[in-house]
Design a protein around this motif. Structure first.
Motif, PDB file in Angstrom:
ATOM      1  N   LYS A 167       5.455 -35.304 -14.415  1.00  0.00           N
ATOM      2  CA  LYS A 167       4.086 -35.547 -14.890  1.00  0.00           C
ATOM      3  C   LYS A 167       4.051 -36.213 -16.253  1.00  0.00           C
ATOM      4  CE  LYS A 167       2.003 -31.485 -12.701  1.00  0.00           C
ATOM      5  NZ  LYS A 167       1.633 -30.088 -13.000  1.00  0.00           N
TER       6      LYS A 167
ATOM      7  N   ASN B 147       7.142 -27.822  -3.063  1.00  0.00           N
ATOM      8  CA  ASN B 147       6.814 -26.406  -2.832  1.00  0.00           C
ATOM      9  C   ASN B 147       6.902 -26.070  -1.357  1.00  0.00           C
ATOM     10  OD1 ASN B 147       6.068 -24.902  -5.331  1.00  0.00           O
ATOM     11  ND2 ASN B 147       4.806 -26.712  -5.623  1.00  0.00           N
TER      12      ASN B 147
ATOM     13  N   GLU C 241       8.771 -30.633 -12.635  1.00  0.00           N
ATOM     14  CA  GLU C 241       7.399 -30.711 -13.162  1.00  0.00           C
ATOM     15  C   GLU C 241       7.290 -31.806 -14.227  1.00  0.00           C
ATOM     16  OE1 GLU C 241       4.337 -28.701 -13.471  1.00  0.00           O
ATOM     17  OE2 GLU C 241       4.771 -28.076 -11.423  1.00  0.00           O
ATOM     18  N   ARG C 242       8.414 -32.081 -14.849  1.00  0.00           N
ATOM     19  CA  ARG C 242       8.397 -33.088 -15.931  1.00  0.00           C
ATOM     20  C   ARG C 242       8.068 -34.490 -15.433  1.00  0.00           C
ATOM     21  NH1 ARG C 242      13.367 -30.841 -18.336  1.00  0.00           N
ATOM     22  NH2 ARG C 242      14.351 -32.817 -17.818  1.00  0.00           N
TER      23      ARG C 242
ATOM     24  N   LEU D 149       5.032 -32.998  -5.690  1.00  0.00           N
ATOM     25  CA  LEU D 149       5.182 -31.601  -6.109  1.00  0.00           C
ATOM     26  C   LEU D 149       4.703 -30.636  -5.004  1.00  0.00           C
ATOM     27  CD1 LEU D 149       4.160 -31.986  -9.866  1.00  0.00           C
ATOM     28  CD2 LEU D 149       6.461 -31.515  -8.991  1.00  0.00           C
TER      29      LEU D 149
ATOM     30  N   LYS E  42      12.692 -26.292 -11.277  1.00  0.00           N
ATOM     31  CA  LYS E  42      11.462 -26.199 -12.086  1.00  0.00           C
ATOM     32  C   LYS E  42      11.262 -27.426 -12.966  1.00  0.00           C
ATOM     33  CE  LYS E  42      11.348 -21.162 -12.770  1.00  0.00           C
ATOM     34  NZ  LYS E  42      12.771 -20.820 -13.037  1.00  0.00           N
ATOM     35  N   ASN E  43      12.393 -28.005 -13.398  1.00  0.00           N
ATOM     36  CA  ASN E  43      12.271 -29.139 -14.329  1.00  0.00           C
ATOM     37  C   ASN E  43      11.608 -30.369 -13.699  1.00  0.00           C
ATOM     38  OD1 ASN E  43      14.644 -29.377 -12.733  1.00  0.00           O
ATOM     39  ND2 ASN E  43      15.419 -30.943 -14.124  1.00  0.00           N
TER      40      ASN E  43
ATOM     41  N   THR F 179       1.396 -35.701  -7.362  1.00  0.00           N
ATOM     42  CA  THR F 179       0.865 -34.453  -6.821  1.00  0.00           C
ATOM     43  C   THR F 179       1.436 -34.201  -5.428  1.00  0.00           C
ATOM     44  OG1 THR F 179      -1.154 -34.774  -8.072  1.00  0.00           O
ATOM     45  CG2 THR F 179      -1.248 -33.147  -6.315  1.00  0.00           C
TER      46      THR F 179
END
Ligand code: HEC
Length: 126
Positions: free
Chosen positions: A58, A84, A55-56, A80, A52-53, A77
């Motif tokens: 960004k 997924n 995402e950082r 990420l 999950k980290n 983008t």
């Protein structure tokens, strides 16, 4: 002789902390992730928990002087999105392909923003 011994002893006591940016630190985790997933796949094991980290990516601060590419948003983008997709792969073959695609999104950004680690990143493709 004695002096050099003292210097060695001292330098092992004083560890100078390496200054790296939050982005560089995150990237090292990302490289570690790719390597670990490759091992999981080779062993026929399930993926590790979703990172999950990541995402950082960004918002993490980069080393002063490093400039984001014109298409920076697009690169992160697609990274990420493919991360997924990797977790949706149904079998080992799909996971192999998906990991390769994910690694290609690393490389696409790196070609514009930070060419140094490209060779290291590439070696993890199937
Ligand atoms: C959106 C762009 C982007 C994507 C996607 C990206 N990187 Fe990076 N990466 C960077 C930038 C920018 C730096 C430099 C960070 C800094 O110096 O602050 C970097 C630095 C690194 C470093 C060097 C860290 C260090 O020790 O200084 C490694 C290794 C790395 N990335 C691996 C990866 C891997 C593996 C992936 C994919 C799983 C990836 N990167 C995806 C932009 C990206």
């Amino acid at each position: 002789m004695l002096l050099s011994g003292v210097v060695v002893a001292l330098s092992s006591l004083i560890t100078i902390p390496e200054k790296i940016s939050p982005m560089a630190k995150l990237m090292r985790d990302m490289l570690k992730f790719v390597k670990e997933e490759r091992v999981q796949i080779e062993a026929g094991k399930e993926p590790l928990p979703f990172p999950k980290n990541f995402e950082r990516i960004k918002t993490a601060k980069v080393t002063p002087g490093k400039k984001p590419a014109k298409d920076h948003e697009q690169y992160l983008t697609s990274f990420l999105t493919e991360l997924n997709a990797y977790y949706k792969a149904k079998d080992i073959n799909e996971r192999k392909q998906s990991l390769n695609i994910l690694i290609n999104t690393c490389i696409a950004c790196h070609e514009e923003e930070c060419p140094g680690p490209i060779q290291t990143i590439k070696t993890n493709r199937f």
